[in-house]
Scaffold this motif. Structure first.
Motif, PDB file in Angstrom:
ATOM      1  N   VAL A 119     -10.212  16.986  -4.778  1.00 40.80           N
ATOM      2  CA  VAL A 119     -10.830  17.796  -6.186  1.00 40.80           C
ATOM      3  C   VAL A 119     -12.370  17.283  -6.698  1.00 40.80           C
ATOM      4  CG1 VAL A 119     -11.603  17.421  -8.996  1.00 40.80           C
ATOM      5  CG2 VAL A 119      -9.263  17.451  -7.875  1.00 40.80           C
ATOM      6  N   TRP A 132      -4.596  15.964  -4.249  1.00 33.71           N
ATOM      7  CA  TRP A 132      -5.383  15.978  -5.436  1.00 33.71           C
ATOM      8  C   TRP A 132      -6.796  15.290  -5.310  1.00 33.71           C
ATOM      9  CZ3 TRP A 132      -5.189  20.134  -8.009  1.00 33.71           C
ATOM     10  CH2 TRP A 132      -4.098  21.256  -8.024  1.00 33.71           C
ATOM     11  N   ILE A 140      -6.360  26.330 -11.867  1.00 38.89           N
ATOM     12  CA  ILE A 140      -6.120  24.971 -11.432  1.00 38.89           C
ATOM     13  C   ILE A 140      -4.724  25.235 -10.991  1.00 38.89           C
ATOM     14  CG2 ILE A 140      -5.879  22.886 -10.530  1.00 38.89           C
ATOM     15  CD1 ILE A 140      -8.709  22.679 -12.125  1.00 38.89           C
ATOM     16  N   LEU A 158      -9.769  25.893  -7.772  1.00 37.62           N
ATOM     17  CA  LEU A 158     -10.214  24.682  -8.206  1.00 37.62           C
ATOM     18  C   LEU A 158     -12.366  25.089  -8.534  1.00 37.62           C
ATOM     19  CD1 LEU A 158      -9.110  21.424  -5.764  1.00 37.62           C
ATOM     20  CD2 LEU A 158      -9.686  21.867  -8.862  1.00 37.62           C
ATOM     21  N   THR A 181     -17.741  24.447  -7.075  1.00 36.54           N
ATOM     22  CA  THR A 181     -16.956  24.571  -8.381  1.00 36.54           C
ATOM     23  C   THR A 181     -18.079  24.662  -9.854  1.00 36.54           C
ATOM     24  OG1 THR A 181     -14.873  23.407  -8.309  1.00 36.54           O
ATOM     25  CG2 THR A 181     -15.880  23.572 -10.759  1.00 36.54           C
ATOM     26  N   THR A 192      -5.095  26.672  -3.771  1.00 33.04           N
ATOM     27  CA  THR A 192      -6.028  25.163  -4.959  1.00 33.04           C
ATOM     28  C   THR A 192      -7.491  24.992  -4.966  1.00 33.04           C
ATOM     29  OG1 THR A 192      -3.477  24.298  -4.831  1.00 33.04           O
ATOM     30  CG2 THR A 192      -5.291  22.447  -5.411  1.00 33.04           C
TER      31      THR A 192
END
Length: 433
Positions: A227, A223, A66, A365, A234, A361
């Motif tokens: 996320v 973020w 990350i 993640l 993920t 990014t």
């Protein structure tokens, strides 16, 4: 008639350098698996301690997925990979000088620190240097070089150990890493327009039509929105990573201690299994790109290939429980790794599909899922073997997680670009009456 060979384009050379990086980083991270029996004997380690050493790489590796991805988005791939390369090369050399389990753990920890940002940063580079309709292929071919590194490492390290010992093998491999770092920093540029070998045709292919415009200022990473948007990806990648790290860390020991092979033959069997992954990586990316060109449907192009890979791998690994024949087990493990690696091309394209502006990014993640699996999976495998003496039983977890991953793939939605999603509305204050 004399045919003139096609020019090696600047984008092609950048992709080749990234392929070499994937190859070298995987050699440097899985070499300890081949040298593991010799290290274990010299340092007097248990299987649990060896599993702890295998997982040491993954602690900083997980964090810097990350952090490193954000670094690449902010600083660019050139500077980020230069710094990371110096660290992972030095850590590889340092492994040849360890004196016990603590120093070995620390050397592997430093390696994870250096390699943590590499793949998200490479994805950031591909976002600039690879055309959109070739990203599945680019991710597949780079990862096939990684699997080629997996495949060639067992016999290569065994050969090097015969001449310079396991310690010398790590030193030599570290020096090779330093050489790549120098080539990278001298050749690569973050903006293709700044490269001396770029052509107008190259820029047109990359959809860069203004050769004079300066790169736009990079906005801060959102973020709070990114996320949760990447969370399904993920989790899916964690399910993949659990099995991957069992293969990468324990396969040579599986054949040596589980089937009583000597280190040379165990390395050859492991190498054969890993070669199946080379084919799977490339084929998965090609399949995904062809489905995208034919249907224009990102969901089908990514999800369907990922599901095929995970279900096929689960079926092959389940078959290991029904036979003790070494040849058949090796074939089933090879088939499992082939199907497992079909996942790579499409799933590494998903961060670029979802959030191209934050590709570093977003891919960081995603890869956090595999990196977290790298912490718990090798340690769990060693613990189960120490407690039960059964080298097959740990694969039960792989089968279950692969089935779960195939289901989770339906929740990723690469066809929904992140930029098109509205930011959460802030409630307007209600005026007092």
């Amino acid at each position: 008639m004399i045919t003139i060979p096609r020019r090696v384009t600047a984008p092609g050379m950048v992709l080749f350098l990234l392929c070499l990086m994937y190859f070298i980083t995987y050699v440097d991270r899985v070499n300890v698996g081949t040298a593991g029996p010799a290290i274990k004997g010299e340092l007097g380690l248990t299987n649990t301690e060896l599993g702890l050493v295998f997982s040491a790489f993954a602690y900083p590796y997980a964090v810097f997925q990350i952090v490193g991805g954000a670094m690449a988005d902010k600083w660019g791939a050139r500077r980020t990979l230069f710094i990371c390369g110096l660290i992972w090369a030095a850590a590889t050399v340092a492994t040849g000088f360890v004196g016990g389990v603590v120093s070995l753990f620390l050397a592997r920890f430093a390696l994870g620190f250096g390699e943590g940002a590499t793949f998200p940063t490479a994805t950031r580079a591909m976002q600039s240097w690879v055309a959109k309709d070739q990203r599945g292929f680019a991710q597949g071919i780079t990862h096939s070089f990684a699997r080629f590194g997996n495949a060639i490492t067992p016999p290569l390290v065994v050969l090097m150990m015969a001449y310079v010992g396991w310690r010398g093998a790590f030193v030599v491999l570290g020096i090779v890493s330093f050489a790549w770092v120098l080539v990278w920093v001298f050749y690569y540029r973050d903006d293709p327009r700044e490269h001396k070998s770029i052509t107008g045709e190259d820029l047109e292919r990359l959809a860069i039509r203004d050769r004079t415009a300066k790169p736009a200022a990079k906005p801060p990473v959102p973020w709070r929105r990114l996320v949760p948007r990447m969370a399904p990806v993920t989790l899916t990648y964690f399910c993949y990573g659990w099995s991957l790290w069992l293969y990468l860390n324990w396969l040579p020991s599986f054949f040596k201690d589980g089937y009583g092979l000597d280190i040379k033959n165990s390395a050859l069997f492991a190498s054969g299994v890993f070669f199946a992954g080379v084919v799977g990586d490339t084929l998965g990316g090609v399949m995904s790109d062809r489905i995208l060109k034919k249907t224009g449907d990102l969901q089908k192009a990514r999800r369907n290939v990922i599901c095929l890979g995970m279900l096929g791998a689960a079926a092959c690994l389940a078959g290991v429980f029904f036979t003790k024949d070494l040849t058949l087990v090796a074939l089933l493990l090879s088939g499992g790794f082939f199907f497992l690696e079909l996942v790579i091309g499409p799933i590494w394209s998903v961060p670029m599909d979802i959030a191209p502006q934050y590709a570093g990014t977003a891919s960081g993640l995603m890869n956090f899922g595999s990196a977290f699996a790298a912490i718990v999976s090798p340690l769990t495998f060693g613990l189960i073997v120490d407690l039960t003496g059964n080298w097959i039983l740990p694969f039960a977890g792989s089968v279950g997680l692969l089935l779960l991953g195939a289901g989770l793939a339906f929740t990723m939605h690469p066809e929904r670009p992140f930029e098109d999603e509205p930011a959460p509305l802030t409630p307007r204050p209600v005026p007092a009456e």
